[in-house]
Design a protein around this motif. Structure first.
Motif, PDB file in Angstrom:
ATOM      1  N   PRO A   1       7.179  18.350   0.372  1.00  0.00           N
ATOM      2  CA  PRO A   1       7.103  19.803   0.552  1.00  0.00           C
ATOM      3  C   PRO A   1       7.823  20.592  -0.543  1.00  0.00           C
ATOM      4  N   THR A   2       7.142  21.638  -1.033  1.00  0.00           N
ATOM      5  CA  THR A   2       7.739  22.611  -1.941  1.00  0.00           C
ATOM      6  C   THR A   2       7.354  24.000  -1.448  1.00  0.00           C
ATOM      7  N   ASP A   3       8.047  24.991  -1.940  1.00  0.00           N
ATOM      8  CA  ASP A   3       7.742  26.357  -1.509  1.00  0.00           C
ATOM      9  C   ASP A   3       6.304  26.745  -1.845  1.00  0.00           C
ATOM     10  N   THR A   4       5.790  26.214  -2.946  1.00  0.00           N
ATOM     11  CA  THR A   4       4.448  26.620  -3.377  1.00  0.00           C
ATOM     12  C   THR A   4       3.335  25.758  -2.796  1.00  0.00           C
ATOM     13  N   ASN A   5       3.621  24.495  -2.448  1.00  0.00           N
ATOM     14  CA  ASN A   5       2.512  23.690  -1.923  1.00  0.00           C
ATOM     15  C   ASN A   5       2.333  23.828  -0.410  1.00  0.00           C
TER      16      ASN A   5
ATOM     17  N   LEU B   1       3.883  12.460   4.628  1.00  0.00           N
ATOM     18  CA  LEU B   1       4.954  12.770   3.692  1.00  0.00           C
ATOM     19  C   LEU B   1       4.860  11.792   2.530  1.00  0.00           C
ATOM     20  N   GLY B   2       4.852  12.326   1.305  1.00  0.00           N
ATOM     21  CA  GLY B   2       4.743  11.488   0.125  1.00  0.00           C
ATOM     22  C   GLY B   2       6.082  11.281  -0.561  1.00  0.00           C
ATOM     23  N   ASP B   3       6.141  10.243  -1.336  1.00  0.00           N
ATOM     24  CA  ASP B   3       7.317   9.924  -2.132  1.00  0.00           C
ATOM     25  C   ASP B   3       7.298  10.804  -3.387  1.00  0.00           C
ATOM     26  N   PRO B   4       8.273  11.694  -3.572  1.00  0.00           N
ATOM     27  CA  PRO B   4       8.229  12.592  -4.733  1.00  0.00           C
ATOM     28  C   PRO B   4       8.296  11.863  -6.063  1.00  0.00           C
ATOM     29  N   ALA B   5       8.838  10.643  -6.053  1.00  0.00           N
ATOM     30  CA  ALA B   5       8.880   9.865  -7.296  1.00  0.00           C
ATOM     31  C   ALA B   5       7.500   9.383  -7.712  1.00  0.00           C
ATOM     32  N   LYS B   6       6.561   9.318  -6.767  1.00  0.00           N
ATOM     33  CA  LYS B   6       5.204   8.846  -7.062  1.00  0.00           C
ATOM     34  C   LYS B   6       4.217  10.009  -7.234  1.00  0.00           C
ATOM     35  N   LEU B   7       4.563  11.167  -6.729  1.00  0.00           N
ATOM     36  CA  LEU B   7       3.686  12.321  -6.853  1.00  0.00           C
ATOM     37  C   LEU B   7       3.976  13.037  -8.173  1.00  0.00           C
ATOM     38  N   ASP B   8       2.970  13.724  -8.685  1.00  0.00           N
ATOM     39  CA  ASP B   8       3.035  14.311 -10.014  1.00  0.00           C
ATOM     40  C   ASP B   8       3.494  15.771  -9.927  1.00  0.00           C
ATOM     41  N   ALA B   9       4.513  16.120 -10.715  1.00  0.00           N
ATOM     42  CA  ALA B   9       4.995  17.501 -10.715  1.00  0.00           C
ATOM     43  C   ALA B   9       3.897  18.476 -11.125  1.00  0.00           C
ATOM     44  N   ARG B  10       2.963  18.032 -11.999  1.00  0.00           N
ATOM     45  CA  ARG B  10       1.882  18.918 -12.441  1.00  0.00           C
ATOM     46  C   ARG B  10       0.928  19.248 -11.309  1.00  0.00           C
ATOM     47  N   THR B  11       0.913  18.421 -10.281  1.00  0.00           N
ATOM     48  CA  THR B  11       0.082  18.693  -9.106  1.00  0.00           C
ATOM     49  C   THR B  11       0.896  19.372  -8.004  1.00  0.00           C
ATOM     50  N   ASP B  12       2.101  19.812  -8.344  1.00  0.00           N
ATOM     51  CA  ASP B  12       3.012  20.437  -7.385  1.00  0.00           C
ATOM     52  C   ASP B  12       3.295  19.516  -6.200  1.00  0.00           C
ATOM     53  N   TYR B  13       3.306  18.221  -6.456  1.00  0.00           N
ATOM     54  CA  TYR B  13       3.708  17.206  -5.473  1.00  0.00           C
ATOM     55  C   TYR B  13       2.818  17.180  -4.229  1.00  0.00           C
ATOM     56  N   TYR B  14       1.549  17.525  -4.382  1.00  0.00           N
ATOM     57  CA  TYR B  14       0.633  17.354  -3.249  1.00  0.00           C
ATOM     58  C   TYR B  14      -0.756  17.011  -3.765  1.00  0.00           C
ATOM     59  N   THR B  15      -1.468  16.231  -2.944  1.00  0.00           N
ATOM     60  CA  THR B  15      -2.804  15.806  -3.316  1.00  0.00           C
ATOM     61  C   THR B  15      -3.537  15.353  -2.051  1.00  0.00           C
ATOM     62  N   GLY B  16      -4.731  14.808  -2.234  1.00  0.00           N
ATOM     63  CA  GLY B  16      -5.495  14.328  -1.090  1.00  0.00           C
ATOM     64  C   GLY B  16      -6.541  13.331  -1.537  1.00  0.00           C
ATOM     65  N   VAL B  17      -7.121  12.660  -0.558  1.00  0.00           N
ATOM     66  CA  VAL B  17      -8.176  11.679  -0.805  1.00  0.00           C
ATOM     67  C   VAL B  17      -9.250  11.868   0.264  1.00  0.00           C
TER      68      VAL B  17
ATOM     69  N   ALA C   1       0.833  -1.199   0.000  1.00  0.00           N
ATOM     70  CA  ALA C   1       0.000   0.000   0.000  1.00  0.00           C
ATOM     71  C   ALA C   1       0.868   1.249   0.000  1.00  0.00           C
ATOM     72  N   ALA C   2       1.919   1.254   0.802  1.00  0.00           N
ATOM     73  CA  ALA C   2       2.808   2.415   0.855  1.00  0.00           C
ATOM     74  C   ALA C   2       3.429   2.673  -0.510  1.00  0.00           C
ATOM     75  N   ARG C   3       3.835   1.623  -1.179  1.00  0.00           N
ATOM     76  CA  ARG C   3       4.428   1.779  -2.514  1.00  0.00           C
ATOM     77  C   ARG C   3       3.393   2.271  -3.518  1.00  0.00           C
ATOM     78  N   ARG C   4       2.227   1.685  -3.474  1.00  0.00           N
ATOM     79  CA  ARG C   4       1.191   2.006  -4.457  1.00  0.00           C
ATOM     80  C   ARG C   4       0.711   3.429  -4.314  1.00  0.00           C
ATOM     81  N   PHE C   5       0.520   3.871  -3.086  1.00  0.00           N
ATOM     82  CA  PHE C   5      -0.061   5.184  -2.855  1.00  0.00           C
ATOM     83  C   PHE C   5       0.973   6.274  -2.613  1.00  0.00           C
ATOM     84  N   GLY C   6       2.240   5.902  -2.658  1.00  0.00           N
ATOM     85  CA  GLY C   6       3.290   6.906  -2.570  1.00  0.00           C
ATOM     86  C   GLY C   6       3.545   7.447  -1.181  1.00  0.00           C
ATOM     87  N   PHE C   7       3.296   6.651  -0.146  1.00  0.00           N
ATOM     88  CA  PHE C   7       3.644   7.066   1.205  1.00  0.00           C
ATOM     89  C   PHE C   7       5.159   6.938   1.380  1.00  0.00           C
ATOM     90  N   TYR C   8       5.806   7.946   1.910  1.00  0.00           N
ATOM     91  CA  TYR C   8       7.252   7.881   2.118  1.00  0.00           C
ATOM     92  C   TYR C   8       7.546   6.875   3.219  1.00  0.00           C
TER      93      TYR C   8
END
Length: 299
Positions: A149-153, A120-136, A59-66
């Protein structure tokens, strides 16, 4: 009805900071117990579980949990950024503020206790177009935020938590049934959630997927969405939400839809309705999607 805060950032820090031989065990225990409500319901939406691999780690791998499978020092530094910017207290405050604003009980809407967390999410699994943040937040009873974390998100995390809590409330008022959901219901749900977040935190905090298309592109798409409003089924509906980029990976048909178009169209439709009717996103939360779509004058 109550909110239950689960501090996953501390759980992740405990795992990353544990002795090397113990890290995966510490992480796995937290995933199987405290964090289980945030991943177990979603396993059925992906590939079959590999019985030979720990389901929590899958699950951690699939959903990008660090996890301790990633770079330890980079993960600890990212967690330090969340601590320095007060991300977890801001998450708690956002949930409490949004819950008070939505006041579901006052509108006759009953939810189970809502457990929420931020990871904290795995940046390799998060999408740069979403600025590396999302939710469910599509399953009433749980809300999850996840980011690298990024300066903008960082300043936008409260808004994404408000968006996801809105889904919990909205789908308790107008249930999301995967086989019956229509394109119209789905785009209105996304548009309402983002309109609510903007109402709470300002349009400057809109998620990038809501602004990824310009006005000309959205206007050109409106007739197509209008014709598809009553098309049913999860695969068809999410094709109109996410666009073609994820079609092969997620198993839905590519239909020539731009990336994340449904978020842009949904927000435009809802904002048009709110402006024409002179009501708030909170008030519109408790209206049928058909009324919002028709009242927008756009679809």
């Amino acid at each position: 009805m109550e909110l239950i805060a689960i501090d996953a950032l501390t759980l992740q820090r405990n795992a990353l900071a544990a002795p090397e031989a113990e890290r995966l065990a510490v992480f796995g225990e937290a995933m199987k117990t405290t964090l289980a409500p945030f991943w177990e319901p979603f396993l059925r939406w992906g590939p079959p579980v590999d019985e030979a691999v720990d389901p929590a780690l899958q699950a951690a791998r699939r959903f990008g949990f660090y996890s301790p499978e990633q770079d330890i020092q980079a993960g600890l530094a990212a967690l330090d950024r969340f601590t320095a910017t007060g991300t977890w207290p801001a998450t708690v405050a956002a949930m409490e503020q949004s819950w008070a604003a939505l006041a579901p009980a006052a509108h006759g809407v009953t939810l189970p206790a809502v457990r929420y967390t931020f990871l904290l999410g795995d940046p390799a699994k998060l999408d740069a177009r979403t600025d590396y943040y999302t939710g469910v937040g599509g399953f009433p009873g749980t809300v999850l935020g996840i980011a690298w974390p990024t300066d903008t998100n960082l300043p936008r995390i409260p808004a994404v938590m408000a968006h996801e809590l809105h889904h919990n409330v909205r789908f308790s008022y107008e249930p999301f049934m995967p086989q019956q959901v229509t394109v119209g219901q789905y785009i209105v749900a996304e548009g309402l959630a983002e309109a609510f977040a903007a109402e709470q935190y300002g349009e400057a905090m809109l998620h990038p997927v809501t602004t990824i298309l310009n006005d000309e592109q959205i206007t050109a798409l409106l007739p197509r969405y209008s014709a598809a409003l009553n098309e049913q089924g999860f695969d068809v509906s999410r094709a109109y939400i996410f666009g073609d980029w994820a079609a092969q990976e997620s198993g839905y048909p590519a239909m020539g839809i731009p990336d994340f178009a449904g978020y842009c169209v949904g927000y435009r439709v809802v904002q048009a309705f709110l402006q024409q009717q002179g009501i708030s996103a909170v008030a519109a939360t408790y209206l049928p999607w058909q009324e919002i779509a028709a009242g927008s004058g756009l679809v």
